[in-house]
Design an enzyme around this catalytic site. Structure first.
Site, PDB file in Angstrom:
ATOM      1  CG  ASP A  17      -1.881   1.113   1.279  1.00  0.00           C
ATOM      2  OD1 ASP A  17      -2.024   1.809   0.250  1.00  0.00           O
ATOM      3  OD2 ASP A  17      -2.495   1.334   2.341  1.00  0.00           O
ATOM      4  CG  ASP A  62      -2.660   3.660  -3.086  1.00  0.00           C
ATOM      5  OD1 ASP A  62      -3.795   3.155  -3.069  1.00  0.00           O
ATOM      6  OD2 ASP A  62      -2.154   4.198  -2.109  1.00  0.00           O
ATOM      7  CD  GLU A  63      -5.229  -0.752  -0.572  1.00  0.00           C
ATOM      8  OE1 GLU A  63      -5.633  -1.664   0.132  1.00  0.00           O
ATOM      9  OE2 GLU A  63      -5.911   0.248  -0.865  1.00  0.00           O
TER      10      GLU A  63
HETATM   11 MG   LIG Z   1      -2.408   4.002   0.103  1.00  0.00          MG
END
Ligand SMILES: [Mg+2]
Length: 390
Positions: free
Chosen positions: A9, A104-105
């Site tokens: 993350d 973003d993960e």
């Molecule tokens: Mg994040």
């Protein structure tokens, strides 16, 4: 065989990218999102801004009140999407079994990679290092025997964290955590659990399973498993995913349905493009509408044959959108989801088109995809696109 599941993350992704690209913003409270005074919200806040209590999805005006010296930057989606593609490529070099959760993960199944990358700690350091080298921004990583624990772990030492949870360490980690930290426990479930005297994950883990099942049905079983650190869900690559969706939240609520129709066209094209990129088709398309008062409705339309053609998705969802027009209610979010996915080879795409027309439609799609691939999405459309946030 215990699995090695990794959750990666990025830390304050949008804000970190802006600080990377604008050195004068480094070390300062940066908020990416709508301007204060508009109806905008915070999309991402740097850790310097979070220290003032600024959080994602908070109205920008409130964020500015909490942190008057914050510097606001507009959302630059194409730039973040590009960084996301780079990130996913980096992660793919560690395992082909990767499930992106958001921009973003991602989850990675890194079981059996020990010979290549060493034990979990070393693997985690290598991932963080490669991400930092490639993107010049930091990631937090959690590694555990399953998805639930890996995601929990990545959140424990943010930013720039690395937490490895071993097979036997789950109970100590979970015991005192509030039940809200469990996957799928929202406000309603939390309240019902609290009425049973359950406030922590440890209490839930020790609670009689059969009584939980009486109260919550199958979900009770799932809750009890999670509380005991058990989660068998596999890491699913995008190809195996059961749905694919895209949505947009407007800066200002929109009551002009012609404008909404234009946005729907754009969303349909985006979903079609993502399906084609994965060589997938879908049989069911769903329109999601959230009104200004947060009331949300979904309308699904299924086709006899699976498709990944934008105008067809658009046509099938126009009628349900028109149905909502009567109400004249202002809309704050519009989304399109594709479900009942299948591979491109699995089913012929005929639907509303005759064979000739279908071939033509496909040729157009291929040209559009080739151009988009070279110059980035959004460079070209079928003459009817509207960027909702421009
Ligand atoms: Mg994040």
């Amino acid at each position: 065989m215990p699995r090695t599941i990794v959750h990666v993350d990025m830390d304050a992704f949008y804000a970190a990218i802006e600080q990377r690209d604008h050195p004068e913003l480094r070390g300062k409270p940066v908020i990416v999102g709508g301007r204060p005074g508009s109806r905008g919200v915070v999309s991402s806040a740097s850790y310097e801004a979070r220290a003032f209590g600024v959080r994602s999805a908070m109205p920008s005006t409130e964020a500015q009140r909490l942190c008057p010296e914050a510097i606001f930057a507009p959302v630059d989606m194409p730039k973040y999407a590009e960084a996301s593609r780079t990130l996913m490529k980096v992660l793919e070099s560690f395992s082909p079994t990767i499930e992106p959760l958001s921009i973003d993960e991602a989850f990675l199944d890194a079981s059996g990679t020990e010979r290549l990358f060493g034990p979990p700690e070393e693997l985690g350091r290598a991932i963080k290092c490669r991400v930092l080298e490639t993107l010049q921004i930091t990631a937090s990583v959690g590694i555990a025997p399953n998805k639930f624990l890996a995601k929990l772990a990545s959140d424990l030492r943010k930013p720039d964290g690395l937490v490895v949870v071993g097979e036997g360490e789950a109970p100590a980690l979970l015991d005192d955590l509030p039940i809200r930290k469990l996957f799928g426990v929202g406000e309603a479930t939390e309240e019902r659990l609290q009425r049973l005297g359950i406030a922590t994950i440890g209490q839930l883990a020790r609670y009689p399973r059969d009584i939980l099942i009486q109260h919550f049905g199958q979900a009770g079983e799932h809750l009890s498993d999670l509380a005991n650190g058990i989660d068998e869900r596999p890491v699913e690559t995008e190809r195996e995913a059961r749905s694919l969706s895209t949505e947009v939240t407007f800066d200002e609520d929109i009551a002009d349905y012609e404008r909404l129709e234009a946005v729907l066209f754009d969303l349909s094209e985006q979903v079609a493009w993502r399906l084609r990129k994965q060589r997938l088709r879908a049989r069911t398309f769903t329109l999601r509408v959230r009104f200004a008062d947060f009331d949300t409705v979904s309308r699904s339309r299924s086709q006899k044959r699976a498709s990944n053609h934008g105008p067809l998705i658009f046509r099938s969802l126009c009628e349900p959108l028109a149905g909502l027009r009567e109400s004249r209610r202002a809309v704050r979010l519009l989304g399109v989801a594709a479900t009942q996915l299948c591979g491109e080879g699995d089913e012929a795409q005929l639907s509303l088109f005759g064979d000739d027309e279908l071939e033509k439609a496909r040729a157009v799609d291929e040209v559009l995809d080739a151009i988009s691939a070279r110059f980035g999405r959004g460079t070209i459309g079928r003459g009817r696109t509207l960027r909702p946030d421009s």
